[in-house]
Design an enzyme around this catalytic site. Structure first.
Site, PDB file in Angstrom:
ATOM      1  N   HIS A 213       0.935  -1.074   0.112  1.00  0.00           N
ATOM      2  CA  HIS A 213      -0.031   0.074   0.069  1.00  0.00           C
ATOM      3  C   HIS A 213       0.888   1.284  -0.148  1.00  0.00           C
ATOM      4  O   HIS A 213       0.407   2.302  -0.270  1.00  0.00           O
ATOM      5  CB  HIS A 213      -0.964   0.022   1.230  1.00  0.00           C
ATOM      6  CG  HIS A 213      -0.278   0.242   2.454  1.00  0.00           C
ATOM      7  ND1 HIS A 213       0.723  -0.591   3.105  1.00  0.00           N
ATOM      8  CD2 HIS A 213      -0.067   1.756   3.291  1.00  0.00           C
ATOM      9  CE1 HIS A 213       1.066   0.191   4.295  1.00  0.00           C
ATOM     10  NE2 HIS A 213       0.799   1.368   4.408  1.00  0.00           N
TER      11      HIS A 213
HETATM   12  C1  UD1 Z   1      -1.705   5.710   5.686  1.00  0.00           C
HETATM   13  C2  UD1 Z   1      -0.451   6.090   6.166  1.00  0.00           C
HETATM   14  C3  UD1 Z   1       0.553   5.045   6.144  1.00  0.00           C
HETATM   15  C4  UD1 Z   1      -0.070   3.811   6.852  1.00  0.00           C
HETATM   16  C5  UD1 Z   1      -1.364   3.363   6.455  1.00  0.00           C
HETATM   17  C6  UD1 Z   1      -1.989   2.414   7.041  1.00  0.00           C
HETATM   18  C7  UD1 Z   1       0.151   8.499   5.766  1.00  0.00           C
HETATM   19  C8  UD1 Z   1       1.039   9.675   4.943  1.00  0.00           C
HETATM   20  N1  UD1 Z   1       0.106   7.303   5.492  1.00  0.00           N
HETATM   21  O1  UD1 Z   1      -1.611   5.255   4.251  1.00  0.00           O
HETATM   22  O2  UD1 Z   1       1.693   5.515   6.980  1.00  0.00           O
HETATM   23  O3  UD1 Z   1       0.958   2.844   6.985  1.00  0.00           O
HETATM   24  O4  UD1 Z   1      -2.176   4.568   6.377  1.00  0.00           O
HETATM   25  O5  UD1 Z   1      -2.958   1.800   6.191  1.00  0.00           O
HETATM   26  O6  UD1 Z   1      -0.586   9.108   6.599  1.00  0.00           O
HETATM   27  N2  UD1 Z   1      -8.844   5.208   1.064  1.00  0.00           N
HETATM   28  C9  UD1 Z   1     -10.081   4.818   0.826  1.00  0.00           C
HETATM   29  N3  UD1 Z   1     -10.555   4.293   1.789  1.00  0.00           N
HETATM   30  C10 UD1 Z   1     -10.099   4.308   3.333  1.00  0.00           C
HETATM   31  C11 UD1 Z   1      -8.738   4.863   3.383  1.00  0.00           C
HETATM   32  C12 UD1 Z   1      -8.121   5.324   2.318  1.00  0.00           C
HETATM   33  O7  UD1 Z   1     -10.436   4.596  -0.306  1.00  0.00           O
HETATM   34  O8  UD1 Z   1     -10.668   3.898   4.114  1.00  0.00           O
HETATM   35  C13 UD1 Z   1      -7.949   5.898  -0.062  1.00  0.00           C
HETATM   36  C14 UD1 Z   1      -7.905   7.363   0.210  1.00  0.00           C
HETATM   37  O9  UD1 Z   1      -9.045   8.020  -0.204  1.00  0.00           O
HETATM   38  C15 UD1 Z   1      -6.724   7.587  -0.541  1.00  0.00           C
HETATM   39  C16 UD1 Z   1      -5.760   6.425  -0.618  1.00  0.00           C
HETATM   40  O10 UD1 Z   1      -6.695   5.324  -0.037  1.00  0.00           O
HETATM   41  O11 UD1 Z   1      -6.893   7.791  -1.935  1.00  0.00           O
HETATM   42  C17 UD1 Z   1      -4.822   6.409   0.412  1.00  0.00           C
HETATM   43  O12 UD1 Z   1      -5.020   6.856   1.642  1.00  0.00           O
HETATM   44  P1  UD1 Z   1      -4.319   7.604   2.989  1.00  0.00           P
HETATM   45  O13 UD1 Z   1      -5.036   7.659   4.223  1.00  0.00           O
HETATM   46  O14 UD1 Z   1      -4.106   9.025   2.294  1.00  0.00           O
HETATM   47  O15 UD1 Z   1      -3.004   6.811   2.890  1.00  0.00           O
HETATM   48  P2  UD1 Z   1      -2.556   5.290   3.279  1.00  0.00           P
HETATM   49  O16 UD1 Z   1      -2.210   4.660   2.026  1.00  0.00           O
HETATM   50  O17 UD1 Z   1      -3.878   4.495   3.794  1.00  0.00           O
END
Ligand code: UD1
Length: 368
Positions: A213
């Site tokens: 991820h």
């Molecule tokens: C975040 C953390 C990372 C951690 C990870 C655990 C930061 C910079 N990164 O990364 O350190 O290892 O969480 O999982 O804070 N999304 C969904 N549904 C959700 C959650 C996310 O669709 O429930 C999508 C978001 O809209 C976005 C992408 O996934 O487009 C990334 O989500 P984001 O929270 O920015 O970062 P993670 O990759 O989850």
């Protein structure tokens, strides 16, 4: 009568597990209360709600809607919202976990209101400033009053950055790993249960549990293709079950990346530990799952050029690899014959939460 109010900020999946362990200890202390703020960084049911129910966590008093935004938008929004909560609740201390945007934003809001900060999982470094998490770590550690390091290496990282008593007024404590606390509590019970959403894919133990991820591994489709290509090849030899984070799914779907291995939606904490208990190896880029693999005595391939937990590599239990098909395949063949030792208690004794809460109590008694 409540004397000390802890304001806990969580928002991303691994933080739910970590805070569940510490919350249990907070509740044991008279005169302490905890207010939980969920930033909404992770918002899908499978990424959030399921953890609260499985871990028996209290419902957050505040639920912010900051997910699905750019990093700066998310951080800015959380700062504004947590600032309002701080003004209303007047907490004695703010508690944050790990290295996500929620961690950093919560810490900045507290610092600007002169609220002391306790940071759990401090001092982790992989010396890559282009990794968003590394920036979050630097800043949060620097402004925290209590830095709880999981290992001695974490503490040494901070000392090497100038964290000495005369320089920076932050107390460094090696607490062990709160993820190990909650793992010990949950792992025993999962092996006796049946989880219908995952069990049908696990016929025998000859499979690899996989999660990918990290922004650096998935946001560039070329890099993600390299990783998936290697998983497709490995899958021909040993089944690969990949739990697909929403971020990864978006890029796979958009770029029509061909996945031959078994892909499943994210699953809850218990289901993940159940799958872990049954698998043979782990392939991941998650700093949480790589530790859980170690706790469960499974060898892992960590897809990031620089390790997050070098302690595990030093025990020959994990190999780091850059996200290239040929490198991953080569490292996987090395992993299979690696003579691993899971003997050292790198991550403490499973009592990190109690160490942390005792230290917070003593800090507040002397400083608040
Ligand atoms: C975040 C953390 C990372 C951690 C990870 C655990 C930061 C910079 N990164 O990364 O350190 O290892 O969480 O999982 O804070 N999304 C969904 N549904 C959700 C959650 C996310 O669709 O429930 C999508 C978001 O809209 C976005 C992408 O996934 O487009 C990334 O989500 P984001 O929270 O920015 O970062 P993670 O990759 O989850």
């Amino acid at each position: 009568m409540i004397k000390y109010k802890i304001l806990t900020i969580i928002g991303a999946r691994p933080q739910f597990m970590k805070s569940a362990a510490v919350s249990k200890e907070i509740h044991k202390i008279k005169n302490f209360s905890e207010i939980i703020v969920h930033t909404g960084q992770h918002y899908d049911k499978s990424m959030s709600e399921v953890f609260f129910s499985q871990l028996g966590m209290s419902t957050p008093k505040y639920h912010l809607k900051t997910g699905g935004k750019s990093h700066n938008e998310m951080i800015g929004l959380i700062i504004l919202e947590v600032d309002k909560i701080i003004k209303k609740e007047k907490p004695s201390l703010l508690l944050v976990y790990g290295d996500t945007n929620s961690t950093l934003a919560g810490a900045i809001a507290a610092k600007k209101s002169n609220i002391p900060i306790a940071h759990v999982e401090a001092g982790v470094r992989n010396f890559d400033e282009f990794m968003p998490e590394e920036v979050n770590r630097y800043i949060t550690d620097r402004i925290s009053n209590l830095n709880f390091c999981v290992t001695k290496k974490g503490k040494n990282n901070l000392i090497n950055e100038g964290f000495t008593k005369s320089n920076i007024s932050s107390k460094l404590i090696i607490s062990g790993d709160v993820m190990y606390d909650i793992f010990l509590e949950t792992y025993k019970k999962v092996s006796e249960k049946i989880y219908s959403n995952i069990s049908k894919n696990i016929i025998n133990s000859n499979f690899i549990l996989c999660t990918i991820h990290r922004a650096s591994n998935v946001d560039n489709p070329k890099i993600l293709k390299e990783i998936i290509e290697s998983l497709n090849i490995i899958h021909k030899e040993i089944k690969v079950i990949m739990l697909v984070h929403p971020r990864t799914k978006k890029i796979i779907d958009k770029n029509k990346i061909n996945t031959n291995c078994i892909t499943l939606n994210p699953i809850g904490y218990e289901e993940t530990l159940f799958a872990l208990s049954k698998c043979k190896y782990v392939i991941t880029d998650s700093g949480g799952l790589v530790r859980e693999a170690y706790f469960a005595q499974k060898k892992s391939l960590f897809i990031l050029s620089k390790p997050l937990w070098p302690e595990i590599n030093e025990e020959n239990c994990s190999i780091n690899v850059s996200p290239k098909t040929s490198s991953i395949l080569l490292s996987f063949s090395k992993l299979k014959v690696l003579n691993s030792s899971f003997k050292n208690k790198i991550f403490g004794k499973g009592n990190a939460s109690s160490v942390i809460v005792k230290e917070i109590k003593s800090f507040l008694q002397h400083n608040a």
